[in-house]
Design a protein around this motif. Structure first.
Motif, PDB file in Angstrom:
ATOM      1  N   PRO A   1       0.743  -1.187   0.088  1.00 24.19           N
ATOM      2  CA  PRO A   1      -0.002  -0.134  -0.049  1.00 24.19           C
ATOM      3  C   PRO A   1       0.755   1.177   0.126  1.00 24.19           C
ATOM      4  O   PRO A   1       1.930   1.399   0.617  1.00 24.19           O
ATOM      5  N   TYR A   2       0.593   2.143  -0.863  1.00 23.81           N
ATOM      6  CA  TYR A   2       1.272   3.384  -0.991  1.00 23.81           C
ATOM      7  C   TYR A   2       0.319   4.421  -1.747  1.00 23.81           C
ATOM      8  O   TYR A   2      -0.255   3.907  -2.663  1.00 23.81           O
ATOM      9  N   SER A   3       0.402   5.486  -1.487  1.00 22.81           N
ATOM     10  CA  SER A   3      -0.444   6.611  -1.976  1.00 22.81           C
ATOM     11  C   SER A   3       0.470   7.678  -2.306  1.00 22.81           C
ATOM     12  O   SER A   3       0.939   8.387  -1.644  1.00 22.81           O
ATOM     13  N   CYS A   4       0.241   8.006  -3.718  1.00 21.29           N
ATOM     14  CA  CYS A   4       1.045   9.135  -4.307  1.00 21.29           C
ATOM     15  C   CYS A   4       0.063  10.225  -4.902  1.00 21.29           C
ATOM     16  O   CYS A   4      -0.865   9.716  -5.756  1.00 21.29           O
ATOM     17  N   TRP A   5       0.153  11.499  -4.569  1.00 24.94           N
ATOM     18  CA  TRP A   5      -0.757  12.500  -4.901  1.00 24.94           C
ATOM     19  C   TRP A   5      -0.228  13.398  -5.868  1.00 24.94           C
ATOM     20  O   TRP A   5       0.457  14.443  -5.427  1.00 24.94           O
ATOM     21  N   PRO A   6      -0.457  13.553  -7.123  1.00 24.76           N
ATOM     22  CA  PRO A   6       0.117  14.429  -8.110  1.00 24.76           C
ATOM     23  C   PRO A   6      -0.971  15.625  -7.985  1.00 24.76           C
ATOM     24  O   PRO A   6      -1.985  15.364  -7.996  1.00 24.76           O
ATOM     25  N   VAL A   7      -0.416  16.795  -8.170  1.00 24.93           N
ATOM     26  CA  VAL A   7      -1.347  18.083  -8.219  1.00 24.93           C
ATOM     27  C   VAL A   7      -0.861  18.590  -9.429  1.00 24.93           C
ATOM     28  O   VAL A   7      -0.010  19.061  -9.856  1.00 24.93           O
TER      29      VAL A   7
END
Length: 734
Positions: free
Chosen positions: A69-75
């Motif tokens: 599990p890993y969460s990456c948030w590009p903006v």
């Protein structure tokens, strides 16, 4: 003048008018929220070179779904001062931030967004000195935020509202309280939409077909202004036992924190800064219907738990679970679901469907006749299924009354997702959306109606505020995140060069099996017949002549040869036409039917390629109804990556009172009309005596779509390849 295109001398923009003399909405600047901002901040809005931006974000696992599990948030920052066809193109979507976070981001997003907020505050207050190449002068350019693009969980983070529990609507807030089902154990909004109706329709007084004995008198929640929301937020008190939370969270309000967007001095003046994502809303609504109608065992909303909830809340005894001593409980078949034989017939129909290249995914690859389901459906697959296939798939299996309700839902989303929107039609859809939801509530069980179904109420309002959904939904963002995930292996290919043809006219012609023109890819019938295992079809063509609509296959493709320094390219299609007398348009459900074996005998079998519009046909899956045999349903295909160009019919000086205004060019030819009396097998009974209805429902997990025929044009860029031919060359002579 209706249909007249008028140019704006300041912006060089063409406005097209609907039948009520109101400009069509084709761009966010046509929306009421943009115009309201211009009135409030007229000084900055007066400079057309100032830049307005949208901010888009979503979380994903860069290592794949099967990894840790890993969460990456590009903006992403997306300029809005561009023509409609350029706004969501990949080269104009700028990656401003990448927020790596092993766990859910939550309210910590405020910390990561601070650099971007500082830039936006500077862009608003000070501006940036830039050089204008056109005028060869320097000027101070100001930049500001207009709206955000995100899915439902992302909207919860950016808007600082907890969109779960009993306050699940981002617009209604605490004015609309969802309730938990006793057996299905989830919050639902069943029978909460009658309050959105006008004061006197019969649905408000109906005690039988909604919740038993309930009459609705209260009015709809109102949309609150930014100043009202800020005042409510500032009045909250921190919880001394939980410093990160406010007192009363989940009971009296749903604020989780104060978003960093409130730091922007103009933010409270923006109408609707956070938009509902139409892509995920449509996907979840369609997914719930699909799984329920096909009775997918582990996903249907018509399960034993929802039947028990329905028995407690509704007066539908014909659908109650029956107890049989010594045997398993019997769950009566709902009239909206298909039996096993009908499901098999529909799945075999799916295995035979073919679409033009780039129009839709190859659905037949996912058909599993053993488990009787279609695997791997994505958001765009549900988009195509809901707006194109739904009424065709169920016709002949369900009652005509139920079919018309589904056709109204299908027409609603087709009108909403059009690239050109009529403000008059949007106002009409705002009034009819609650009627449509009430009609669905009279059919399906309470468990069907959760957050995504409720959000249908607000979609026409958001389109009226910010224009077409193509500039606000997540398709382009999802595809760009897929590119980021595979960036290390990103291969770039160049499009093939056009072949120089001979000078002057030649008696010989070039012959093609395939040809790309007008944003479409066409194949000859012979080419497709020589490849029986093809997964797509591109040979159907439409042309209008003398007021009649002509449909058929492309038999041959020829290119005339000229001998000139700059030879013109003249391509003609040889076609055999279906007799227009055997073309039936059913406006009540928005279908165009053609007789498959009909032939129009004429000598005029050639058309110039530029006249061609692509269509596709498919038959009804139902084999029991004789009148449906030998008929194909026809749908138009939108050209890739461009708006429908105005034609002579758009510029007619006036329309007759009885004429219909069609929202989607070449698409749905039916008005969106919701009638109170068109409910399948039900009647209004204020005394508790009457007929019954059916039931079903729920929402689904959100999936990413990698294909969208309406948003991005890989075809125009020369990047769309034939999936069945590695050596495919669309301009190769045979």
């Amino acid at each position: 003048m209706p249909g007249k295109a008028v140019s704006d001398p300041k912006l060089g923009k063409k406005y097209k008018y609907d039948k009520d003399h109101r400009p069509m909405l084709t761009h966010p600047s046509d929306g009421e929220a943009w115009k309201d901002f211009d009135r409030k901040y007229s000084e900055k809005a007066a400079e057309p070179r100032n830049v307005r931006v949208a901010i888009a974000t979503d979380g994903f696992n860069p290592f794949g779904m099967t990894s840790a599990p890993y969460s990456c948030w590009p903006v992403f920052v997306i300029p809005l001062n561009l023509p409609p066809g350029m706004i969501m193109q990949r080269k104009y979507m700028f990656l401003a931030l990448i927020i790596p976070k092993p766990e859910y981001l939550g309210k910590n997003i405020n910390v990561y967004m601070q650099p971007l907020m500082e830039d936006l505050k500077r862009g608003w207050e000070e501006g940036i000195m830039v050089y204008d190449k056109a005028t060869k002068t320097n000027f101070r350019m100001h930049i500001w935020f207009q709206f955000s693009i995100h899915d439902h969980p992302g909207g919860s983070i950016l808007s600082s509202k907890g969109l779960q529990g009993k306050f699940m609507c981002p617009h209604c807030g605490t004015d609309l309280e969802f309730y938990r089902l006793a057996h299905d154990h989830k919050y639902c909004c069943f029978d909460l939409h009658r309050r959105f109706l006008p004061p006197n329709p019969p649905f408000r007084q109906d005690k039988k077909n909604f919740r038993k004995g309930v009459v609705v008198e209260e009015g709809p929640p109102r949309y609150r202004t930014g100043s009202e929301l800020l005042a409510e937020l500032d009045a909250l008190v921190q919880d001394p036992t939980q410093p990160d939370n406010f007192l009363g969270y989940g009971d009296t309000h749903n604020w989780t924190h104060k978003s960093c967007f409130w730091e922007l001095p103009y933010f409270k003046g923006i109408i609707l800064p956070h938009c509902i994502d139409v892509m995920h809303t449509e996907k979840n609504v369609a997914g719930a219907l699909y799984n329920t109608i096909l009775n997918i065992i582990d996903k249907t909303k018509d399960n034993p738990k929802t039947r028990k909830d329905q028995e407690e809340l509704c007066d539908r005894p014909q659908l109650s679970i029956k107890k049989v001593p010594g045997r398993s409980d019997i769950r009566p078949k709902a009239p909206f679901s298909l039996d096993r034989n009908q499901k098999m017939e529909v799945l075999l129909w799916f295995k035979e469907l073919k679409f033009p290249d780039g129009y839709a995914a190859n659905l037949k690859r996912g058909v599993n006749l053993g488990t009787m389901r279609i695997n791997g459906l994505k958001s765009h697959d549900y988009h195509i299924w809901l707006e194109r296939f739904l009424p065709v798939m169920v016709r002949g299996y369900v009652s005509e009354d139920f079919l018309r309700v589904l056709a109204e839902l299908r027409n609603f989303f087709r009108q909403l997702c059009a690239k050109e929107l009529s403000p008059t039609l949007l106002e009409k859809m705002e009034k009819q959306a609650p009627v449509l939801l009430c009609k669905l509530e009279r059919i399906f069980p309470p468990g069907m109606f959760v957050t995504m179904q409720h959000l249908i109420i607000h979609l026409p309002y958001e389109a009226r505020m910010w224009g077409p959904v193509q500039h606000r939904w997540m398709y382009a963002v999802e595809r760009l995140m897929k590119t980021l995930r595979a960036k290390a292996n990103n291969d770039v290919s160049m499009s093939s060069q056009l072949r120089q043809i001979a000078n002057d006219f030649d008696v010989k012609v070039g012959s093609f099996k395939s040809y790309d023109v007008n944003g479409y890819r066409f194949h000859t019938t012979g080419y497709e017949l020589s490849r029986p295992n093809r997964t797509s079809t591109n040979s159907r063509v439409f042309v209008e002549c003398g007021g009649d609509d002509f449909y058929r296959r492309v038999e041959e493709i020829y290119e005339l040869q000229y001998r000139k320094p700059k030879p013109p390219k003249v391509v003609v299609f040889k076609c055999r036409w279906i007799d227009p007398k055997h073309v039936n348009k059913d406006d009540t459900i928005g279908l165009v039917e053609v007789k498959r074996d009909s032939v129009f005998e004429c000598e005029d079998v050639y058309i110039v390629a530029q006249q061609a519009t692509q269509v596709y046909f498919f038959p009804y899956p139902c084999t029991k109804v004789a009148r449906l045999q030998g008929l194909d349903v026809m749908y138009h295909v939108q050209p890739h990556g461009k708006l429908p160009e105005p034609n002579d019919q758009d510029y007619l000086p006036q329309r007759e009172p009885g004429d219909k205004f069609f929202q989607e060019a070449g698409g749905d030819t039916s008005d969106f009309v919701v009638r109170y009396t068109d409910s399948p097998g039900t009647e209004v009974d204020n005394d508790g005596e009457g007929d019954k209805v059916d039931g079903d429902g729920d929402d689904d997990d959100e999936e990413h779509a990698n294909v969208d025929s309406d948003v991005e044009s890989d075809l125009d860029a020369g990047l769309l390849v034939d999936p069945d031919d590695e050596d495919y060359n669309p301009h190769a002579h045979t």
